[in-house]
Design a protein around this motif. Sequence first.
Motif, PDB file in Angstrom:
ATOM      1  N   GLY A 194      10.937 -29.960   8.369  1.00 38.11           N
ATOM      2  CA  GLY A 194      11.004 -30.734   7.148  1.00 38.11           C
ATOM      3  C   GLY A 194      12.146 -31.720   7.232  1.00 38.11           C
ATOM      4  O   GLY A 194      12.906 -31.731   8.196  1.00 38.11           O
ATOM      5  N   LEU A 248      18.248 -32.147   4.791  1.00 39.80           N
ATOM      6  CA  LEU A 248      19.126 -32.476   3.680  1.00 39.80           C
ATOM      7  C   LEU A 248      20.422 -31.717   3.875  1.00 39.80           C
ATOM      8  O   LEU A 248      20.423 -30.629   4.458  1.00 39.80           O
ATOM      9  CB  LEU A 248      18.502 -32.031   2.349  1.00 39.80           C
ATOM     10  N   GLY A 295      20.491 -30.005  -1.131  1.00 40.33           N
ATOM     11  CA  GLY A 295      19.526 -28.949  -1.418  1.00 40.33           C
ATOM     12  C   GLY A 295      19.855 -28.206  -2.697  1.00 40.33           C
ATOM     13  O   GLY A 295      18.973 -27.907  -3.499  1.00 40.33           O
ATOM     14  N   LEU A 314      18.771 -29.995  -5.905  1.00 40.27           N
ATOM     15  CA  LEU A 314      17.352 -30.062  -6.272  1.00 40.27           C
ATOM     16  C   LEU A 314      17.029 -28.998  -7.307  1.00 40.27           C
ATOM     17  O   LEU A 314      17.427 -27.846  -7.186  1.00 40.27           O
ATOM     18  CB  LEU A 314      16.466 -29.870  -5.041  1.00 40.27           C
ATOM     19  N   HIS A 350      11.174 -28.704  -7.250  1.00 40.15           N
ATOM     20  CA  HIS A 350      11.452 -29.482  -6.042  1.00 40.15           C
ATOM     21  C   HIS A 350      12.218 -28.699  -4.979  1.00 40.15           C
ATOM     22  O   HIS A 350      12.286 -29.120  -3.832  1.00 40.15           O
ATOM     23  CB  HIS A 350      12.198 -30.765  -6.397  1.00 40.15           C
ATOM     24  N   ASP A 351      12.783 -27.569  -5.341  1.00 44.38           N
ATOM     25  CA  ASP A 351      13.526 -26.740  -4.380  1.00 44.38           C
ATOM     26  C   ASP A 351      12.637 -25.688  -3.720  1.00 44.38           C
ATOM     27  O   ASP A 351      13.088 -24.889  -2.926  1.00 44.38           O
ATOM     28  CB  ASP A 351      14.709 -26.054  -5.066  1.00 44.38           C
ATOM     29  N   TYR A 382      10.405 -25.602  -1.330  1.00 41.41           N
ATOM     30  CA  TYR A 382      10.157 -25.562   0.111  1.00 41.41           C
ATOM     31  C   TYR A 382      11.421 -25.723   0.946  1.00 41.41           C
ATOM     32  O   TYR A 382      11.356 -26.134   2.094  1.00 41.41           O
ATOM     33  CB  TYR A 382       9.126 -26.627   0.487  1.00 41.41           C
ATOM     34  N   LEU A 383      12.562 -25.387   0.375  1.00 37.75           N
ATOM     35  CA  LEU A 383      13.818 -25.477   1.117  1.00 37.75           C
ATOM     36  C   LEU A 383      14.054 -24.220   1.947  1.00 37.75           C
ATOM     37  O   LEU A 383      13.880 -23.112   1.464  1.00 37.75           O
ATOM     38  CB  LEU A 383      15.004 -25.652   0.161  1.00 37.75           C
ATOM     39  N   ASP A 400      13.617 -29.476   4.038  1.00 42.52           N
ATOM     40  CA  ASP A 400      12.741 -29.616   2.884  1.00 42.52           C
ATOM     41  C   ASP A 400      11.318 -29.806   3.401  1.00 42.52           C
ATOM     42  O   ASP A 400      10.938 -30.896   3.822  1.00 42.52           O
ATOM     43  CB  ASP A 400      13.171 -30.806   2.034  1.00 42.52           C
ATOM     44  N   ARG A 451       8.621 -30.129   1.951  1.00 43.10           N
ATOM     45  CA  ARG A 451       7.756 -31.050   1.196  1.00 43.10           C
ATOM     46  C   ARG A 451       7.550 -32.347   1.952  1.00 43.10           C
ATOM     47  O   ARG A 451       6.554 -33.029   1.779  1.00 43.10           O
ATOM     48  CB  ARG A 451       8.368 -31.397  -0.168  1.00 43.10           C
ATOM     49  N   GLU A 511       5.368 -24.456   5.407  1.00 37.44           N
ATOM     50  CA  GLU A 511       5.905 -24.396   4.043  1.00 37.44           C
ATOM     51  C   GLU A 511       4.893 -23.795   3.072  1.00 37.44           C
ATOM     52  O   GLU A 511       5.255 -23.388   1.975  1.00 37.44           O
ATOM     53  CB  GLU A 511       6.356 -25.783   3.575  1.00 37.44           C
TER      54      GLU A 511
END
Length: 139
Positions: free
Chosen positions: A37, A40, A45, A48, A52-53, A55-56, A66, A68, A75
């Motif tokens: 990914g 970040l 991270g 987020l 939005h977090d 798939y970290l 990430d 996404r 993921e």
Amino acid sequence: QKYARYRLRIGPSKIHSVGVFAVEDIPAHKRVIEYRGKRLTFAQGVDLKPPHDRYLVRLNDTWVLDGRSQGTGAELINHSCAPNLIFRRQAGHIFLISRRKIRAGEELTARYHYPTKVVRVPCHCGARNCRRTLRYILK
């Protein structure tokens, strides 16, 4: 498939929405797929907010990935309290390794270790030893 060592497919999951399934048998203790990914910083991270977090994955103390953006499909592997895959960090990469033999048609699962926050998100993996919590999110 570029980052997977076995044939996999994405399909409807009984655990959550969609999941990743083995198309062929996967032997125990084998590298199955790389988690990739956008890189970040750890601070980016943490900033987020849900969802939005989702798939970290922590690469090290400096970086998170990430999934996404620039993900491999890994993921989409769902959480289970009795997973058939484990995360392994090697030379700046994250791989998902089979814990046991995985049969064709079986959903791939991994145990996610999210930081404890405030609101509990229930786990529906169905494992006998289910911890009943997937993660916690801020209100």
